[in-house]
Design an enzyme around this catalytic site. Structure first.
Site, PDB file in Angstrom:
ATOM      1  CD  GLN A 111      37.988  21.128  -4.354  1.00 14.77           C
ATOM      2  OE1 GLN A 111      38.358  21.885  -5.305  1.00 14.77           O
ATOM      3  NE2 GLN A 111      36.876  20.819  -4.143  1.00 14.77           N
ATOM      4  CG  ASP A 155      37.492  19.496   4.170  1.00 12.05           C
ATOM      5  OD1 ASP A 155      36.447  19.886   3.691  1.00 12.05           O
ATOM      6  OD2 ASP A 155      37.947  18.503   4.145  1.00 12.05           O
ATOM      7  N   GLY A 200      32.560  21.999  -0.157  1.00 18.49           N
ATOM      8  CA  GLY A 200      31.500  22.268   0.440  1.00 18.49           C
ATOM      9  C   GLY A 200      31.588  23.162   1.803  1.00 18.49           C
ATOM     10  CG  HIS A 201      32.314  26.889   1.502  1.00 20.63           C
ATOM     11  ND1 HIS A 201      33.718  26.231   1.809  1.00 20.63           N
ATOM     12  CD2 HIS A 201      32.386  27.845   0.516  1.00 20.63           C
ATOM     13  CE1 HIS A 201      34.551  26.860   1.007  1.00 20.63           C
ATOM     14  NE2 HIS A 201      33.715  27.746   0.236  1.00 20.63           N
ATOM     15  CE  LYS A 232      38.360  26.397   1.099  1.00 20.98           C
ATOM     16  NZ  LYS A 232      38.980  25.102   1.664  1.00 20.98           N
TER      17      LYS A 232
HETATM   18  P1  IMP Z   1      37.733  14.981  -6.506  1.00 17.85           P
HETATM   19  O1  IMP Z   1      37.772  16.332  -6.111  1.00 17.85           O
HETATM   20  O2  IMP Z   1      36.297  14.482  -6.061  1.00 17.85           O
HETATM   21  O3  IMP Z   1      38.306  14.302  -7.607  1.00 17.85           O
HETATM   22  O4  IMP Z   1      38.656  14.248  -5.066  1.00 17.85           O
HETATM   23  C1  IMP Z   1      40.113  14.143  -5.234  1.00 17.85           C
HETATM   24  C2  IMP Z   1      40.467  14.431  -3.875  1.00 17.85           C
HETATM   25  O5  IMP Z   1      40.431  15.531  -3.117  1.00 17.85           O
HETATM   26  C3  IMP Z   1      39.839  13.322  -2.881  1.00 17.85           C
HETATM   27  O6  IMP Z   1      40.977  12.926  -1.825  1.00 17.85           O
HETATM   28  C4  IMP Z   1      38.759  14.080  -2.305  1.00 17.85           C
HETATM   29  O7  IMP Z   1      38.553  13.827  -0.909  1.00 17.85           O
HETATM   30  C5  IMP Z   1      39.631  15.591  -2.121  1.00 17.85           C
HETATM   31  N1  IMP Z   1      38.429  16.587  -2.077  1.00 17.85           N
HETATM   32  C6  IMP Z   1      37.694  17.094  -3.030  1.00 17.85           C
HETATM   33  N2  IMP Z   1      37.150  18.136  -2.513  1.00 17.85           N
HETATM   34  C7  IMP Z   1      37.663  18.284  -1.563  1.00 17.85           C
HETATM   35  C8  IMP Z   1      37.028  19.295  -0.451  1.00 17.85           C
HETATM   36  O8  IMP Z   1      36.213  20.311  -0.430  1.00 17.85           O
HETATM   37  N3  IMP Z   1      37.741  19.063   0.858  1.00 17.85           N
HETATM   38  C9  IMP Z   1      38.598  18.122   1.017  1.00 17.85           C
HETATM   39  N4  IMP Z   1      38.914  17.280   0.432  1.00 17.85           N
HETATM   40  C10 IMP Z   1      38.401  17.376  -0.982  1.00 17.85           C
END
Ligand code: IMP
Length: 430
Positions: free
Chosen positions: A221, A17, A44-45, A20
């Site tokens: 991520q 977040d 999510g962008h 990017k």
């Molecule tokens: P998952 O990717 O849904 O398996 O989540 C694993 C961890 O990554 C959790 O703490 C989510 O909140 C975090 N996470 C996954 N995608 C994002 C993102 O795009 N931005 C921030 N945190 C993320």
């Protein structure tokens, strides 16, 4: 003769977040192709162009530039329903998705039961089924896009996977019966729609590079959510760090010219897990509100905290950043003084265990705030001197130049510093 590489990787330096999307969008015009290399619709962008808002979860934001190609690499897990919803919305806004998007035939397919299986996982995930889909990939029972496109093979693999996952769900007491025949038929219909965009993406990229085309690799991520290098087990299930760009697309490391990290002027995290500089007080709430720190996928409030120098140094080490892009500087505008964590007391490097991370005691230095608006400023010299000092301080302490500063969500609310490595990689040679 091979042309010199002019491909760059851009990725989050913290816990995701970092903003990017805007930066990738800004840089896209200088590249022929924008490629995603890991993750799924957990990312999510949000991109603002004029008064139009696009939330892209799977499709690289380069797609918003007419004529640019966008690639979904083999390192992703794809929920076809999410992909097609996004594609339809973009098509409705006039984007030529079918013409511009290429999807790797080696990417893995995410099924509705992956969300059910995620109920075993309690680290605060996005509940999109991402982890269980990667579990199937690593377990060598996953179904790939190429399998989805072959009706005979798909049926066999689908039925085997249903048997396997039912056993696992029953063992964990989370079994939810589903109408598997309907799901299979739905996925067969998805296959027909996806098929024209599917290719061997490594070959597609290899051919493009041989023609002298350039690729911008877009991480999802962030570094500290990387499966190997992040705050395990509070991480996502893919390789978000720079190395993932190669394994997740099939482009070799020798073709990468540079690596850019994106960092907020502070730091946030969503989901559970250690967070040494978390501000659990009113200051943290103020950042959340001013920075609108709510997840773009799940809407969850993001945990907010202060810039963490040791974390950034670690991130720069595992990624090899050439330059940093600092976003959301304007969110700090009202603060009288700004804490920056400059070291972890008595600890060098990044602890590998949760217990070690939780024991971290941040040592703060307090920098003077500027208490005036930096919103929308696009020249470094127009920033208040305290803001310039803040940037200089972070550059000195992290050891990485800050080549670009974002002062608002719009494309033109950006400071690009000429003479930096950032400028050279992103603009000068294009
Ligand atoms: P998952 O990717 O849904 O398996 O989540 C694993 C961890 O990554 C959790 O703490 C989510 O909140 C975090 N996470 C996954 N995608 C994002 C993102 O795009 N931005 C921030 N945190 C993320």
């Amino acid at each position: 003769m091979k042309s010199l590489p002019n491909n760059i990787i851009i990725l989050g330096a913290q816990w995701g977040d970092e903003g990017k999307g805007k930066i990738v969008d800004l840089l896209s015009h200088g590249f022929d192709i924008v490629a995603r290399y890991q993750g799924g619709h957990n990312a999510g962008h949000t991109i603002l162009i004029g008064d139009r808002k696009f939330v892209l979860k799977l499709i690289p934001s380069g797609i918003l530039h007419p004529g640019k190609r966008a690639v979904i690499g083999n390192g992703l897990v794809i929920d076809p329903a999410a992909l097609l919803t996004e594609a339809d919305a973009l098509e409705a806004a006039g984007v030529d998705v079918r013409g511009q998007l290429r999807i790797s035939n080696r990417a893995h397919v995410l099924f509705p039961w992956h969300r059910t299986m995620e109920k075993r996982i309690s680290i605060g995930t996005t509940s999109r089924g991402i982890g269980p889909c990667y579990e199937d990939k690593a377990g060598r029972r996953g179904i790939r896009i190429s399998d989805l496109l072959d009706p005979r093979i798909f049926r066999v693999l689908f039925d085997c996977l249903v048997i396997e996952k039912t056993r696992i769900e029953e063992a964990f007491g989370i079994h939810e019966p589903m109408d598997y025949a309907a799901i299979r038929a739905e996925y067969e219909a998805f296959a027909v729609r996806i098929q024209p965009m599917v290719c061997d993406a490594a070959q597609f990229l290899g051919d493009a590079l041989a023609k002298g085309e350039s690729v911008l690799f877009e991480g999802a991520q962030g570094t500290m959510l990387d499966l190997d290098h992040g705050t395990y087990p509070f991480v996502t299930s893919s390789s978000a760090t720079a190395g993932g760009a190669c394994t997740g697309t099939g482009v070799p490391p020798t073709r990468i010219a540079g690596i850019l990290g994106v960092s907020k002027a502070y730091i946030t995290r969503v989901g559970g897990g250690p967070f040494p500089t978390e501000a659990l007080d009113a200051a943290g709430d103020a950042i959340r509100n001013r920075g609108n720190e709510f997840g773009s996928v799940t809407g969850r409030p993001r945990r907010c905290g202060w810039f963490d120098v040791p974390l950034l140094r670690y991130s720069a080490m595992v990624n090899g950043f050439d330059s940093l892009i600092m976003t959301k500087l304007d969110v700090l505008d009202e603060l009288e003084r700004i804490p920056v964590c400059v070291e972890y007391r008595g600890v060098s490097g990044m602890p590998a265990t949760v217990a070690g991370l939780e024991r971290i005691e941040p040592v703060y230095e307090y920098l003077p705030g500027w208490q005036s608006s930096t919103e929308g400023i696009s020249h470094l010299e127009d920033l208040p001197s305290a803001a310039r000092d803040y940037i200089k301080f972070l550059e000195n302490r992290t050891g990485v130049e800050i080549g670009c500063i974002s002062t608002g969500p719009e494309r033109n609310q950006t400071i690009v510093r000429s003479g930096t490595r950032f400028y050279e990689l992103a603009f000068a040679s294009r």
